[in-house]
Design a protein around this motif. Structure first.
Motif, PDB file in Angstrom:
ATOM      1  N   GLY A  32      -5.595  20.041   3.972  1.00 38.69           N
ATOM      2  CA  GLY A  32      -6.864  20.249   4.667  1.00 38.69           C
ATOM      3  C   GLY A  32      -7.855  21.072   3.861  1.00 38.69           C
ATOM      4  N   ALA A  33      -7.374  21.777   2.828  1.00 37.35           N
ATOM      5  CA  ALA A  33      -8.265  22.627   2.042  1.00 37.35           C
ATOM      6  C   ALA A  33      -9.019  21.836   0.975  1.00 37.35           C
ATOM      7  CB  ALA A  33      -7.470  23.753   1.391  1.00 37.35           C
ATOM      8  N   CYS A  34      -8.320  20.918   0.284  1.00 35.95           N
ATOM      9  CA  CYS A  34      -8.980  20.189  -0.812  1.00 35.95           C
ATOM     10  C   CYS A  34      -9.091  18.691  -0.528  1.00 35.95           C
ATOM     11  CB  CYS A  34      -8.227  20.405  -2.122  1.00 35.95           C
ATOM     12  SG  CYS A  34      -6.605  19.608  -2.185  1.00 35.95           S
ATOM     13  N   TYR A  35      -8.489  18.215   0.563  1.00 33.58           N
ATOM     14  CA  TYR A  35      -8.541  16.804   0.963  1.00 33.58           C
ATOM     15  C   TYR A  35      -7.983  15.864  -0.107  1.00 33.58           C
ATOM     16  CZ  TYR A  35     -11.564  18.878   4.443  1.00 33.58           C
ATOM     17  OH  TYR A  35     -12.068  19.687   5.429  1.00 33.58           O
ATOM     18  N   HIS A  40     -11.116  22.801  -5.910  1.00 30.77           N
ATOM     19  CA  HIS A  40     -12.511  22.897  -5.497  1.00 30.77           C
ATOM     20  C   HIS A  40     -13.372  23.084  -6.738  1.00 30.77           C
ATOM     21  CE1 HIS A  40     -10.776  23.551  -1.555  1.00 30.77           C
ATOM     22  NE2 HIS A  40     -10.002  24.463  -2.108  1.00 30.77           N
ATOM     23  N   GLY A  41     -14.420  22.324  -6.866  1.00 28.67           N
ATOM     24  CA  GLY A  41     -15.303  22.431  -8.028  1.00 28.67           C
ATOM     25  C   GLY A  41     -16.723  22.737  -7.607  1.00 28.67           C
ATOM     26  N   TRP A  51     -13.856  24.999 -11.904  1.00 31.39           N
ATOM     27  CA  TRP A  51     -12.827  24.382 -11.075  1.00 31.39           C
ATOM     28  C   TRP A  51     -11.779  25.409 -10.716  1.00 31.39           C
ATOM     29  CZ3 TRP A  51     -12.412  19.793  -8.722  1.00 31.39           C
ATOM     30  CH2 TRP A  51     -11.173  19.403  -8.240  1.00 31.39           C
ATOM     31  N   GLU A  52     -11.367  25.414  -9.455  1.00 27.83           N
ATOM     32  CA  GLU A  52     -10.289  26.290  -8.993  1.00 27.83           C
ATOM     33  C   GLU A  52      -9.222  25.413  -8.349  1.00 27.83           C
ATOM     34  OE1 GLU A  52      -9.661  29.682  -5.638  1.00 27.83           O
ATOM     35  OE2 GLU A  52     -11.501  29.742  -6.805  1.00 27.83           O
ATOM     36  N   ASP A  53      -7.975  25.525  -8.840  1.00 26.41           N
ATOM     37  CA  ASP A  53      -6.879  24.719  -8.315  1.00 26.41           C
ATOM     38  C   ASP A  53      -6.529  25.127  -6.894  1.00 26.41           C
ATOM     39  OD1 ASP A  53      -6.634  23.307 -10.659  1.00 26.41           O
ATOM     40  OD2 ASP A  53      -5.077  24.614 -11.473  1.00 26.41           O
ATOM     41  N   CYS A  54      -6.120  24.153  -6.096  1.00 23.97           N
ATOM     42  CA  CYS A  54      -5.719  24.383  -4.720  1.00 23.97           C
ATOM     43  C   CYS A  54      -4.252  24.831  -4.679  1.00 23.97           C
ATOM     44  CB  CYS A  54      -5.900  23.098  -3.908  1.00 23.97           C
ATOM     45  SG  CYS A  54      -5.562  23.314  -2.145  1.00 23.97           S
ATOM     46  N   HIS A  55      -3.863  25.468  -3.592  1.00 25.17           N
ATOM     47  CA  HIS A  55      -2.481  25.921  -3.434  1.00 25.17           C
ATOM     48  C   HIS A  55      -1.500  24.766  -3.259  1.00 25.17           C
ATOM     49  CE1 HIS A  55      -2.362  25.003   0.868  1.00 25.17           C
ATOM     50  NE2 HIS A  55      -3.624  25.377   0.875  1.00 25.17           N
TER      51      HIS A  55
END
Length: 79
Positions: A32-35, A40-41, A51-55
């Motif tokens: 649900g955070a990055c779909y 997230h960029g 760019w930040e990597d999702c968990h």
């Protein structure tokens, strides 16, 4: 000098004394955070993308397979 080949999510690197096998991470399509994008960029003030990597991304896994053992020292018995 080494040789690199990529097969899907797997990357194979042939070095002089070892083979490195790496599996790249795959994002969770139901996150649900990055779909399912993996992070997230956004654009910075200088116009460069950030760019930040999702968990949900798993750690990158790498295996090292030695091709032959190193040289023996003089104190070791050969047998």
């Amino acid at each position: 000098m080494y040789l690199t080949r990529t097969f899907g999510r797997w990357q194979l690197e042939l070095h002089q004394r070892a083979i490195h096998l790496t599996r790249t991470p795959k994002p969770d399509p139901n996150c649900g955070a990055c779909y399912g994008r993996g992070g997230h960029g956004w654009m910075t003030a200088s116009g460069d993308p950030d760019w930040e990597d999702c968990h949900c991304l798993k750690q990158i896994r790498t295996w090292r397979l030695p091709l032959w053992p190193g040289r023996a020292t003089r104190e070791e018995v050969p047998f």
